[in-house]
Design a protein around this motif. Structure first.
Motif, short mmCIF file in Angstrom:
data_model
loop_
_atom_site.label_atom_id
_atom_site.label_comp_id
_atom_site.label_asym_id
_atom_site.label_seq_id
_atom_site.Cartn_x
_atom_site.Cartn_y
_atom_site.Cartn_z
N THR A 28 0.84 -1.21 0.00
CA THR A 28 0.00 0.00 0.00
C THR A 28 0.87 1.25 0.00
OG1 THR A 28 -1.80 -1.14 1.12
CG2 THR A 28 -1.79 1.27 1.26
N ILE A 51 -7.39 3.72 -3.78
CA ILE A 51 -6.92 2.56 -3.02
C ILE A 51 -8.10 2.07 -2.17
CG2 ILE A 51 -5.28 1.70 -1.32
CD1 ILE A 51 -3.39 4.00 -2.17
N ILE A 58 -5.37 4.01 5.38
CA ILE A 58 -4.52 4.83 4.53
C ILE A 58 -3.78 5.88 5.36
CG2 ILE A 58 -4.56 6.57 2.69
CD1 ILE A 58 -6.65 4.79 1.29
N HIS A 61 -0.76 4.37 6.92
CA HIS A 61 0.32 4.20 5.96
C HIS A 61 0.98 5.56 5.64
CE1 HIS A 61 -0.03 -0.04 5.27
NE2 HIS A 61 -1.33 0.06 5.02
#
Length: 102
Positions: A28, A51, A58, A61
């Motif tokens: 990712t 995504i 997210i 990340h």
């Protein structure tokens, strides 16, 4: 500058390479960097659209990439605008290239 860990000296560049490599250790994050590399910047919501993951995932990340110095965020309440940290991105490329060329 050298740092010592359990009697082993590491060069600062080696520690940076490890930090960058760790941040790149998830598919990712690679996808996020590929997305950002082709844009000047984006918001978390933009990434959620491309995504298929929850915004909270997210965001986690993005935090890892930001902590590693590969991206930077600019607060534009209520959103955060993210972009590649060009200086560190170029440094990461050089460090990886040097590592692979050895």
């Amino acid at each position: 500058m050298k740092r010592t860990s359990k009697n082993i000296e590491y060069l600062e560049d080696t520690e940076e390479l490890v930090r960058f490599a760790k941040a790149l250790g998830h598919p990712t994050r690679i996808k996020i960097l590929n997305y950002l590399e082709n844009r000047s910047c984006c918001f978390t919501g933009d990434l959620v659209e491309v995504i298929p993951l929850a915004q909270s995932t997210i965001s986690q990340h993005l935090k890892e990439l930001k902590d590693a110095g590969l991206i930077q965020g600019e607060v534009n309440p209520p959103k955060i605008k993210y972009c590649i940290n060009k200086k560190n991105w170029e440094k990461a490329k050089v460090l990886f290239q040097t590592f692979f060329d050895k």
